[in-house]
Design a protein around this motif. Structure first.
Motif, mmCIF file in Angstrom:
data_model
loop_
_atom_site.group_PDB
_atom_site.id
_atom_site.type_symbol
_atom_site.label_atom_id
_atom_site.label_comp_id
_atom_site.label_asym_id
_atom_site.label_seq_id
_atom_site.Cartn_x
_atom_site.Cartn_y
_atom_site.Cartn_z
ATOM 1 N N ASP A 280 42.676 70.093 6.718
ATOM 2 C CA ASP A 280 41.521 70.075 7.551
ATOM 3 C C ASP A 280 40.927 71.578 7.599
ATOM 4 O OD1 ASP A 280 40.577 67.588 7.129
ATOM 5 O OD2 ASP A 280 41.909 66.829 8.992
ATOM 6 N N GLY A 281 40.034 72.031 7.368
ATOM 7 C CA GLY A 281 39.541 73.417 7.582
ATOM 8 C C GLY A 281 39.630 74.297 6.454
ATOM 9 N N ASP A 282 39.309 75.661 6.718
ATOM 10 C CA ASP A 282 39.289 76.760 5.744
ATOM 11 C C ASP A 282 40.895 76.936 5.434
ATOM 12 O OD1 ASP A 282 39.256 79.009 4.164
ATOM 13 O OD2 ASP A 282 37.356 80.063 5.231
ATOM 14 N N HIS A 283 41.201 76.931 4.155
ATOM 15 C CA HIS A 283 42.522 77.128 3.938
ATOM 16 C C HIS A 283 42.945 78.513 3.956
ATOM 17 C CE1 HIS A 283 41.371 78.107 -0.243
ATOM 18 N NE2 HIS A 283 42.824 78.681 -0.314
ATOM 19 N N SER A 284 42.039 79.530 3.851
ATOM 20 C CA SER A 284 42.040 80.858 4.048
ATOM 21 C C SER A 284 42.332 81.359 5.325
ATOM 22 C CB SER A 284 40.977 81.648 3.466
ATOM 23 O OG SER A 284 40.789 81.440 1.995
ATOM 24 N N GLU A 285 41.793 80.896 5.977
ATOM 25 C CA GLU A 285 41.612 81.208 7.587
ATOM 26 C C GLU A 285 43.098 80.331 8.277
ATOM 27 O OE1 GLU A 285 40.175 83.007 9.592
ATOM 28 O OE2 GLU A 285 38.395 83.452 8.328
ATOM 29 N N LEU A 286 43.481 79.233 7.805
ATOM 30 C CA LEU A 286 44.422 78.610 8.268
ATOM 31 C C LEU A 286 45.647 79.301 7.801
ATOM 32 C CD1 LEU A 286 43.453 74.904 7.922
ATOM 33 C CD2 LEU A 286 43.758 75.959 10.047
ATOM 34 N N GLY A 287 45.754 79.910 6.584
ATOM 35 C CA GLY A 287 46.708 80.562 5.792
ATOM 36 C C GLY A 287 47.127 81.885 6.591
ATOM 37 N N ALA A 288 46.321 82.351 7.111
ATOM 38 C CA ALA A 288 46.026 83.631 7.491
ATOM 39 C C ALA A 288 47.059 83.607 8.984
ATOM 40 C CB ALA A 288 44.920 84.220 8.121
ATOM 41 N N VAL A 289 46.797 82.371 9.800
ATOM 42 C CA VAL A 289 47.604 82.094 10.914
ATOM 43 C C VAL A 289 48.992 81.835 10.571
ATOM 44 C CG1 VAL A 289 47.840 80.381 12.894
ATOM 45 C CG2 VAL A 289 45.532 81.114 12.097
ATOM 46 N N VAL A 290 49.217 81.184 9.469
ATOM 47 C CA VAL A 290 50.762 81.029 9.041
ATOM 48 C C VAL A 290 51.251 82.367 8.498
ATOM 49 C CG1 VAL A 290 52.202 79.798 7.167
ATOM 50 C CG2 VAL A 290 50.117 78.551 8.204
ATOM 51 N N ALA A 291 50.581 83.269 8.046
ATOM 52 C CA ALA A 291 51.193 84.523 7.538
ATOM 53 C C ALA A 291 51.489 85.274 8.764
ATOM 54 C CB ALA A 291 49.964 85.022 6.696
ATOM 55 N N GLY A 292 50.482 84.958 9.880
ATOM 56 C CA GLY A 292 50.946 86.123 11.118
ATOM 57 C C GLY A 292 52.248 85.427 11.628
ATOM 58 N N LYS A 293 52.411 84.146 11.915
ATOM 59 C CA LYS A 293 53.648 83.569 12.363
ATOM 60 C C LYS A 293 54.824 83.760 11.621
ATOM 61 C CE LYS A 293 51.292 80.134 15.080
ATOM 62 N NZ LYS A 293 51.002 78.537 15.205
ATOM 63 N N LEU A 294 54.753 83.460 10.277
ATOM 64 C CA LEU A 294 55.978 83.815 9.286
ATOM 65 C C LEU A 294 56.469 85.165 9.289
ATOM 66 C CD1 LEU A 294 58.012 82.363 7.615
ATOM 67 C CD2 LEU A 294 56.468 82.607 5.806
ATOM 68 N N GLY A 295 55.304 85.877 9.182
ATOM 69 C CA GLY A 295 55.684 87.418 9.164
ATOM 70 C C GLY A 295 56.304 87.956 10.412
ATOM 71 N N GLN A 296 56.164 87.279 11.266
ATOM 72 C CA GLN A 296 56.990 87.961 12.774
ATOM 73 C C GLN A 296 58.479 87.230 12.518
ATOM 74 O OE1 GLN A 296 55.003 86.845 16.482
ATOM 75 N NE2 GLN A 296 53.036 87.352 15.370
ATOM 76 N N ARG A 297 58.416 86.136 12.147
ATOM 77 C CA ARG A 297 59.787 85.340 11.734
ATOM 78 C C ARG A 297 60.478 86.365 10.939
ATOM 79 N NH1 ARG A 297 60.507 79.705 9.000
ATOM 80 N NH2 ARG A 297 61.912 80.680 7.820
ATOM 81 N N LEU A 298 60.099 86.729 9.749
ATOM 82 C CA LEU A 298 60.843 87.540 8.719
ATOM 83 C C LEU A 298 61.034 88.989 9.159
ATOM 84 C CD1 LEU A 298 58.686 86.266 5.722
ATOM 85 C CD2 LEU A 298 61.166 85.580 6.420
ATOM 86 N N GLY A 299 60.487 89.292 10.364
ATOM 87 C CA GLY A 299 60.999 90.683 10.817
ATOM 88 C C GLY A 299 59.944 91.895 10.250
ATOM 89 N N PHE A 300 58.833 91.320 9.899
ATOM 90 C CA PHE A 300 57.751 92.346 9.696
ATOM 91 C C PHE A 300 57.538 93.227 11.044
ATOM 92 C CE2 PHE A 300 56.012 91.068 5.272
ATOM 93 C CZ PHE A 300 57.076 90.705 4.808
ATOM 94 N N SER A 301 56.693 94.292 10.533
ATOM 95 C CA SER A 301 56.155 95.211 11.745
ATOM 96 C C SER A 301 54.734 94.418 12.467
ATOM 97 C CB SER A 301 56.033 96.551 11.431
ATOM 98 O OG SER A 301 54.955 96.850 10.395
ATOM 99 N N ALA A 302 54.446 94.732 13.154
ATOM 100 C CA ALA A 302 52.968 94.454 13.662
ATOM 101 C C ALA A 302 51.933 94.703 12.800
ATOM 102 C CB ALA A 302 52.490 94.858 15.187
ATOM 103 N N GLU A 303 51.963 96.064 11.956
ATOM 104 C CA GLU A 303 51.064 96.320 11.116
ATOM 105 C C GLU A 303 51.184 95.546 9.788
ATOM 106 O OE1 GLU A 303 49.789 100.475 8.752
ATOM 107 O OE2 GLU A 303 51.387 100.362 10.278
ATOM 108 N N GLU A 304 52.554 95.212 9.326
ATOM 109 C CA GLU A 304 52.674 94.726 8.341
ATOM 110 C C GLU A 304 52.073 93.071 8.273
ATOM 111 O OE1 GLU A 304 56.547 96.269 6.143
ATOM 112 O OE2 GLU A 304 56.867 95.190 7.902
#
Length: 608
Positions: free
Chosen positions: A521-545
């Motif tokens: 439910d909702g805009d998959h682009s916006e919801l996907g950006a939230v997923v990318a933020g959380k997963l990026g942190q888990r995968l060890g990406f820098s804040a900028e990445e």
């Protein structure tokens, strides 16, 4: 209590005998009565099917109706020297509403004029009933001789079933077929059937995730289950799939998967035949909504009824693929046969690679409890396979499937697991194949739960050809291809600028996650950006990445939206685009992502 037969064979035969003794045109009277009884039988099969929605039971009911008609007609002719044998799918005891009926008229020797006359009478009666027949008249010796040189005839005899006539003659054929052919040619039969399956898959797209699947001949369809059944009968000499549990080929849970998949696919097939009023095996877009309604799917959690129905179909097709791997592993283990899939010759010489055994060119664990002892190897085996250019043994994949529960919260947080995943995702060799293997084994959805939500997820439109997970993995493959220069002619701009990209792993993660929130439910682009933020942190990406990856996912449709929906001659269009993108690095990233995304939608979507 057993169900009463739809048509009583003996009663039908008695009625035919009574009609045959009457005056006038007895053939016309016989035909009229058989048409009435066959029509009544078919109506009852359909009534029972619509009430119970069990295609496997309906297929057996349909066979029983046909058995009664054919056997009664045989009894009426009174020629005991003709034995009628059902072969093919009809022999297996499964018959769809509009399927062909394959018959063998089995003789003791050469056909006499009297026998020819009666066979001809029966055939013309069955044709006049509107039946589509595949038929042959052979002696036992002819059957065995033809089966030696013709794999189709051999497969038909493997499924042979007595219908009427001399039962001893049929048993003689079955005994000699087993002793003289089956026991001597197991490996050749298995290879031929798997080769036949591979050709069929290639012809129909070689993916079980095409959005208008052929439920009979497509990858993950009924024919794949039939192939497993043929191999089981040929190699293990069992009459029922359930017997394989006792032979330690299938675990009880795997048998349940087989039974559920078979029943589900047969139910779809019956619905398809009844909707089309003819033999139809494809789940086309126009029929999918009616199928979803008939199968009683409803809208739920952001998915409409059709998308939920098709997701269920693709999950069943995936189960069929799992069962195929299990069979191949069991056959090789029992018979120590050469591998059932082609491998590089040099690979067979290797014995150990990075801690894994190499069996006939495929990675294998040293012990059945290896993944329990070190669960991280469930990721590492895919990384090693990619790095070394090796396949993975089907037994290893089966063991992974049995240990998936070990990929849990603590596992996902380990630095080594996340490092291995990023090595696979950003591989300069073949990340698409590695990700496909992980997805098939269930590892990808367990390790990235948000990805697990889009496995088998359908986008019900004519634009997308594949499920969301299949499209996503193909997009990663296209991205890797752009980087290798494979698309220099069709995607020259993306090919030219990809090596100027500074944030390579950000680009790969964004492509992997661009549709990860589809179906919610909702805009998959916006919801996907939230997923990318959380997963990026888990995968060890820098804040900028992390910020860059989230921005790419959020705006992954910006290029195509601007190109297709805005006036490119309007200065404001360019100003708005520049204001959103802000930097050349984002422009490069977004262009390459867009090219990979659209190129992976379907084979003919990207145009000049």
């Amino acid at each position: 209590m057993a169900k009463r037969p739809i048509l009583e064979r003996d009663a039908l035969a008695a009625e035919l005998a009574r009609i045959g003794e009457g005056p006038g045109d007895t053939r016309a009277a016989l035909l009229d009565h058989l048409k009435q009884e066959l029509g009544r039988g078919r109506e009852e099969v359909e009534r029972r099917f619509m009430a119970a929605a069990n295609g496997a039971h309906a297929a057996a009911d349909n066979c029983a109706v046909m058995d009664a008609v054919i056997a009664a007609l045989h009894d009426y002719c009174g020629v005991k020297s003709i034995t009628i044998v059902a072969v093919g799918g009809y022999g297996r005891g499964e018959l769809a509403p509009f399927s062909d009926i394959d018959l063998l008229f089995l003789l003791g020797g050469k056909p006499t004029p009297r026998i020819k006359k009666h066979v001809e009478f029966m055939l013309y009666m069955l044709w006049d009933l509107g039946l589509k027949l595949g038929q042959a008249t052979r002696s036992i010796e002819q059957c065995l001789a033809d089966a030696r040189s013709d794999m189709t005839i051999r497969t038909g005899l493997l499924e042979a079933r007595w219908v009427a006539g001399d039962g001893e003659k049929f048993e003689t054929l079955r005994r000699r077929f087993t002793q003289e052919l089956v026991m001597e040619t197991g490996d050749a039969f298995v290879r031929a059937k798997l080769d036949e399956r591979n050709v069929r898959h290639r012809k129909l797209g070689d993916s079980r995730y095409v959005l208008e699947p052929n439920i009979k001949d497509g990858k993950g369809g009924l024919r794949d289950l039939h192939t497993l059944f043929w191999i089981a009968k040929y190699v293990y000499r069992v009459s029922e799939i359930a017997d394989l549990v006792g032979r330690d080929v299938l675990a009880p849970e795997e048998l349940r998967k087989f039974v559920k998949a078979n029943s589900f696919l047969w139910t779809l097939r019956f619905h398809l035949h009844y909707i089309a009023n003819r033999p139809e095996e494809r789940l086309t877009f126009d029929v999918q909504p009616e199928m979803a309604a008939r199968m009683r799917y409803s809208e739920r959690a952001g998915l409409n009824a059709v998308e939920r129905f098709m997701k269920h179909y693709f999950l069943v097709a995936k189960d069929v693929g799992d069962l195929t791997r299990i069979f191949c592993a069991a056959i090789e283990a029992e018979h120590q046969a050469s591998p059932l899939f082609s491998i590089p010759r040099w690979a067979a010489l290797r014995r150990e690679v990075d801690g894994f055994a190499v069996e006939r060119g495929r990675l294998m664990v040293r012990a059945d409890d290896a993944f329990a002892a070190d669960p991280i190897d469930m990721l590492r085996i895919f990384q090693v396979a990619d790095t070394r250019g090796l396949d993975i043994h089907p037994k290893a994949l089966r063991l992974i499937t049995q240990n998936l529960k070990r990929i849990n919260g603590p596992f996902r947080k380990t630095e080594e697991a996340n490092r291995l995943f990023m090595e696979i995702l950003t591989s300069r060799r073949d990340p698409e194949t590695a990700l496909k293997r992980m997805n098939e084994a269930g590892v990808l959805g367990r390790f990235i739960p948000d990805f697990g939500r889009i496995v088998a997820q359908v986008q019900h439109d004519m634009y997308h050809v594949y499920t969301v997970d299949e499209h996503t993995i193909r997009a990663v493959g296209v991205l890797a291809g752009i980087e290798r220069g494979d698309y220099a002619e069709t995607l020259p701009l993306a090919t030219g600028i990809i090596h100027e990209v500074l944030s390579r792993r950000v680009l790969y993660l964004a492509v992997f996650l661009h549709d990860v929130a589809k179906g919610r439910d909702g805009d998959h682009s916006e919801l996907g950006a939230v997923v990318a933020g959380k997963l990026g942190q888990r995968l060890g990406f820098s804040a900028e990445e992390v910020e860059q990856a989230a921005w790419l996912v959020r705006h992954h449709l910006l290029f195509s939206y601007t190109a297709f929906r805005r006036d490119l001659d309007d200065v404001k269009t360019v100003e708005d685009f520049v204001a959103e993108v802000q930097s050349q690095e984002r422009l490069r990233l977004l262009l390459v992502l867009t090219a990979a995304d659209i190129r992976a939608v379907g084979p003919n979507v990207w145009t000049g």
